[in-house]
Design an enzyme around this catalytic site. Structure first.
Site, PDB file in Angstrom:
ATOM      1  CB  THR A 178      -0.872   0.038   1.279  1.00 50.74           C
ATOM      2  OG1 THR A 178      -1.532  -1.211   1.452  1.00 50.74           O
ATOM      3  CG2 THR A 178      -1.906   1.142   1.221  1.00 50.74           C
ATOM      4  CB  VAL A 207     -12.761  -3.684  -1.085  1.00 48.73           C
ATOM      5  CG1 VAL A 207     -12.383  -2.277  -0.636  1.00 48.73           C
ATOM      6  CG2 VAL A 207     -13.368  -3.645  -2.480  1.00 48.73           C
ATOM      7  CG  ASP A 209      -6.582  -1.263   5.429  1.00 50.34           C
ATOM      8  OD1 ASP A 209      -6.072  -2.036   4.598  1.00 50.34           O
ATOM      9  OD2 ASP A 209      -5.924  -0.443   6.079  1.00 50.34           O
ATOM     10  CB  THR A 229       0.540  -0.003   4.889  1.00 45.81           C
ATOM     11  OG1 THR A 229       1.035  -1.121   4.139  1.00 45.81           O
ATOM     12  CG2 THR A 229       1.594   0.409   5.910  1.00 45.81           C
ATOM     13  N   GLY A 230      -1.134  -2.771   5.753  1.00 49.51           N
ATOM     14  CA  GLY A 230      -1.025  -4.059   6.435  1.00 49.51           C
ATOM     15  C   GLY A 230      -2.070  -5.023   5.933  1.00 49.51           C
ATOM     16  CG  HIS A 231      -3.905  -9.462   6.708  1.00 51.49           C
ATOM     17  ND1 HIS A 231      -3.553 -10.739   7.052  1.00 51.49           N
ATOM     18  CD2 HIS A 231      -4.903  -9.587   5.799  1.00 51.49           C
ATOM     19  CE1 HIS A 231      -4.328 -11.603   6.405  1.00 51.49           C
ATOM     20  NE2 HIS A 231      -5.143 -10.920   5.639  1.00 51.49           N
TER      21      HIS A 231
END
Length: 309
Positions: A178, A207, A209, A229-231
């Protein structure tokens, strides 16, 4: 209007990052160069007394044009070998916001999100309707070959092969690509923008986050601006960006306390990643719980700093 604070800006290019054992000196130099250029784009806006919204837009556009990062030209592929991009932007002055999901074609998804915010009565457009809107308002559209990168296609093929063989996932960066930016301008207004290609080998239509206001993107002058940014599934479930706002607003926590607490709490439910955050005082926070996070920032010292691990 008098200046309230010295302007600050922070950007990220994804958490999880390339594993340190795979990072060469040449690759690290390229990532730091890309981060620096993107930060400089936003810093130039702020130094000219431009708005935080314009600054985060400029930085994210630069990251979307850099194929090293998973947004715009560097977007990853779905299981159908297609690219679906998401983005959001939010203005801390009035909580005005815009977001798009599942789009393909616009060179700069962040401009699509901003157009939703500024040119429509809506906050969120998705899929073909969003694509049609982008074409109608004249955003720059690029063909599929412009977005293609051999690196991202290879990553898809490797992930599909891993799944076929029932292998263990060993590359967290597959989930965490991201880009984003947060800024506070000279007038004490904050803004946030986030853009992504999503997860490598995601289901078509998935989609995360990034375009979800309150999960991966948030801005309010009274509290903070956040880009995560992440899972993404975990950041959505935890309403991570708004959780930081709530801890500051109601829990009277500092920006640092709130941001660090949320990132630590995400670990408890299996969430990995990081975020960047600023407030109207010009404070900057960049916590992460993964091995690393591509990041760059300019604090009140006016200097550019970059980091990976």
């Amino acid at each position: 209007m008098s200046s309230l604070v010295k302007p600050v800006i922070a950007i990220h290019g994804g958490a999880g990052t390339m594993r340190s054992k795979d990072m060469t000196e040449e690759k690290e130099k390229a990532y730091r160069h890309g981060l620096t250029l993107a930060l400089e784009a936003g810093r130039a806006v702020l130094k000219a007394n431009g708005s935080a919204v314009d600054a985060v837009t400029a930085s994210v556009m630069a990251l979307e044009d850099d194929p090293l990062f998973n947004a715009g030209r560097g977007a990853v592929y779905t299981t159908n070998r297609t690219q679906e991009m998401d983005a959001a932007i939010m203005d801390g002055r009035d909580r005005n916001a815009g977001a798009v999901a599942g789009i393909f074609g616009p060179r700069h998804p962040v401009l699509a999100a901003r157009a939703v915010m500024e040119k429509t009565e809506h906050v969120f457009l998705a899929g073909e309707g969003a694509n049609e809107f982008c074409r109608e308002i004249g955003l720059e559209i690029k063909p599929a070959e412009w977005f293609y990168t051999e690196r991202r296609m290879k990553a898809l093929e490797q992930e599909m092969e891993r799944r076929r063989n029932g292998g263990e996932e060993n590359d967290p960066s597959r989930r965490h690509g991201t880009v984003g930016a947060v800024a506070c301008d000279v007038f004490g207004h904050v803004a946030a923008a986030t853009s992504t290609g999503g997860m490598t080998a995601k289901f078509p239509g998935r989609v995360g986050d990034s375009p979800v206001i309150g999960a991966g993107t948030w801005a309010d002058d009274k509290t903070c601006a956040v880009s995560a940014t992440g899972h993404g599934e975990y950041f959505i479930r935890y309403a991570a960006a708004h959780e930081i706002d709530a801890r500051i607003r109601w829990g009277k926590e500092t920006l640092e306390e709130a941001a660090q607490s949320v990132i630590k709490d995400l670990v408890k439910i299996g969430g990995e990643g990081g975020l960047i955050a600023v407030n109207a005082k010009g404070e900057v926070c960049l916590p992460f719980n993964s091995e690393g996070m591509y990041r760059a920032w300019m604090g009140q010292d006016g200097e550019i700093h970059t980091g990976i691990y």
